[in-house]
Enzyme design. Structure first.
Site, PDB file in Angstrom:
ATOM      1  N   ASP A  43       0.754  -1.218  -0.018  1.00  0.00           N
ATOM      2  CA  ASP A  43       0.006   0.107   0.021  1.00  0.00           C
ATOM      3  C   ASP A  43       0.901   1.247   0.016  1.00  0.00           C
ATOM      4  O   ASP A  43       1.671   1.327   1.006  1.00  0.00           O
ATOM      5  CB  ASP A  43      -0.906  -0.073   1.252  1.00  0.00           C
ATOM      6  CG  ASP A  43      -1.617   1.154   1.360  1.00  0.00           C
ATOM      7  OD1 ASP A  43      -3.251   1.058   0.933  1.00  0.00           O
ATOM      8  OD2 ASP A  43      -1.240   2.450   1.729  1.00  0.00           O
ATOM      9  N   TYR A  48       3.011   9.971  -0.612  1.00  0.00           N
ATOM     10  CA  TYR A  48       4.023   9.354   0.340  1.00  0.00           C
ATOM     11  C   TYR A  48       5.538   9.646  -0.382  1.00  0.00           C
ATOM     12  O   TYR A  48       6.592   9.262   0.247  1.00  0.00           O
ATOM     13  CB  TYR A  48       3.747   7.816   0.276  1.00  0.00           C
ATOM     14  CG  TYR A  48       2.780   7.379   1.197  1.00  0.00           C
ATOM     15  CD1 TYR A  48       2.078   8.585   1.924  1.00  0.00           C
ATOM     16  CD2 TYR A  48       2.425   6.107   1.142  1.00  0.00           C
ATOM     17  CE1 TYR A  48       0.621   7.901   2.538  1.00  0.00           C
ATOM     18  CE2 TYR A  48       1.255   5.558   1.716  1.00  0.00           C
ATOM     19  CZ  TYR A  48       0.477   6.554   2.489  1.00  0.00           C
ATOM     20  OH  TYR A  48      -0.723   6.156   3.193  1.00  0.00           O
ATOM     21  N   LYS A  73      -2.702   5.756  -3.991  1.00  0.00           N
ATOM     22  CA  LYS A  73      -3.848   6.849  -3.529  1.00  0.00           C
ATOM     23  C   LYS A  73      -3.860   7.861  -4.417  1.00  0.00           C
ATOM     24  O   LYS A  73      -2.687   8.460  -4.588  1.00  0.00           O
ATOM     25  CB  LYS A  73      -3.937   6.963  -2.407  1.00  0.00           C
ATOM     26  CG  LYS A  73      -3.995   5.694  -1.417  1.00  0.00           C
ATOM     27  CD  LYS A  73      -3.942   6.100   0.196  1.00  0.00           C
ATOM     28  CE  LYS A  73      -3.603   4.814   0.854  1.00  0.00           C
ATOM     29  NZ  LYS A  73      -2.092   4.572   0.814  1.00  0.00           N
ATOM     30  N   HIS A 106      -7.760   9.840  -1.252  1.00  0.00           N
ATOM     31  CA  HIS A 106      -6.965   9.670   0.054  1.00  0.00           C
ATOM     32  C   HIS A 106      -7.652  10.505   1.015  1.00  0.00           C
ATOM     33  O   HIS A 106      -7.706   9.925   2.035  1.00  0.00           O
ATOM     34  CB  HIS A 106      -5.550  10.438  -0.377  1.00  0.00           C
ATOM     35  CG  HIS A 106      -4.425   9.895   0.668  1.00  0.00           C
ATOM     36  ND1 HIS A 106      -3.026   9.593   0.371  1.00  0.00           N
ATOM     37  CD2 HIS A 106      -4.500   9.547   2.028  1.00  0.00           C
ATOM     38  CE1 HIS A 106      -2.325   9.182   1.090  1.00  0.00           C
ATOM     39  NE2 HIS A 106      -3.287   9.169   2.226  1.00  0.00           N
TER      40      HIS A 106
END
Length: 274
Positions: A43, A48, A73, A106
């Site tokens: 994931d 990120y 996401k 998200h």
């Protein structure tokens, strides 16, 4: 590995590996270790900033693509119909993949009111076969209800903060009613004191397990999807070693009593960062 069946018939590993707050260069060895241990679900997310690192680990792996379940996401600044389609292409490029198994919004960012159009773009990606399942993160009941009312595809998952101190019981019931799987991020309550709780510590000692393993086992037995994160090889192994014991019903009851409605992350309706 245990699998769950999503509302479109797709099978997903119930225990996955998260890479939130893992720098890009560290994501590659961390994901490689996770795959070596036995994880098959990874994931990540655009925000990120480690999709490239995840992609390098996947490219170096000899595990067939069909045996992997990759989630990424869409970040808040990319919401909107056309923006979503563009952002998806960029995520695929960074990951080095032809498709992803799951694509998630998200945050709902209700102040900007783009999430319905965003989800409709994700429905297009799903119907075009570029994504095997679509869903959301951090959606409250009112956000989910709008998607159910205005869109065609029921979200496969809703990934939210969930741990013994924030058990999301009302949201779990709503998702269960509409056949949406709840997926727990921060399942061990990052920065909290769940891992020093005496009740959970006693259970861990009885089972010969760590507190983290007991908490992850609780998530699994609660029929949640769970994605613990670590860059420490021993912890990556430890978090996967949760399939050889079960919590008793009275222990599950004790875990239920720990709920404090204590949230570490933002309240979704108030999270409008772009």
């Amino acid at each position: 590995m245990q699998y769950v069946t999503l509302n479109n018939g797709l099978e997903m590993p119930q225990l996955g590996f998260g890479v939130w707050q893992v720098p890009d260069e560290e994501a590659t060895p961390a994901v490689a270790k996770a795959l070596e241990v036995g994880y098959r679900s990874i994931d990540t997310a655009k925000v990120y900033e480690n999709e490239n690192g995840v992609g390098r680990a996947l490219e170096q792996s000899d595990i067939s693509r069909e045996d992997l379940f990759i989630t990424t996401k869409l970040w808040n600044s990319d919401q909107g119909y056309e923006n979503t389609l563009t952002a998806f292409d960029k995520s695929l490029e960074r990951l080095g993949l032809d498709y992803v198994d799951m694509y998630l919004i998200h945050w709902p960012t209700p102040e900007f009111d783009d999430y319905v159009d965003t989800y409709k773009a994700m429905e297009k990606l799903y119907k075009d076969g570029r994504v095997k399942a679509i869903g959301v993160c951090n959606f409250n009941i009112e956000h989910l209800q709008r998607l159910l009312d205005e869109c065609d595809v029921v979200p496969a998952v809703n990934q939210v903060e969930c741990h013994p101190y924030l058990q999301q019981k009302e949201l779990k019931a709503f998702c269960r009613k509409h056949n949406i799987y709840l997926e727990a991020w921060s399942p061990l309550m990052s920065g909290g004191d769940v891992l020093s709780n005496d009740v959970v510590k006693e259970m861990a000692e009885k089972h010969g397990k760590t507190i983290a393993q007991v908490v992850l086992r609780w998530h699994l037995q609660s029929n949640l999807i769970v994605i613990p994160k670590s860059v420490t090889p021993s912890r990556i192994e430890e978090n996967f070693d949760v399939f050889d014991f079960e919590l008793r019903s009275d222990e599950m009851d004790k875990m239920a009593e720990l709920d404090r409605n204590h949230r570490n992350g933002p309240e979704p309706s108030q999270m409008n960062k772009r």
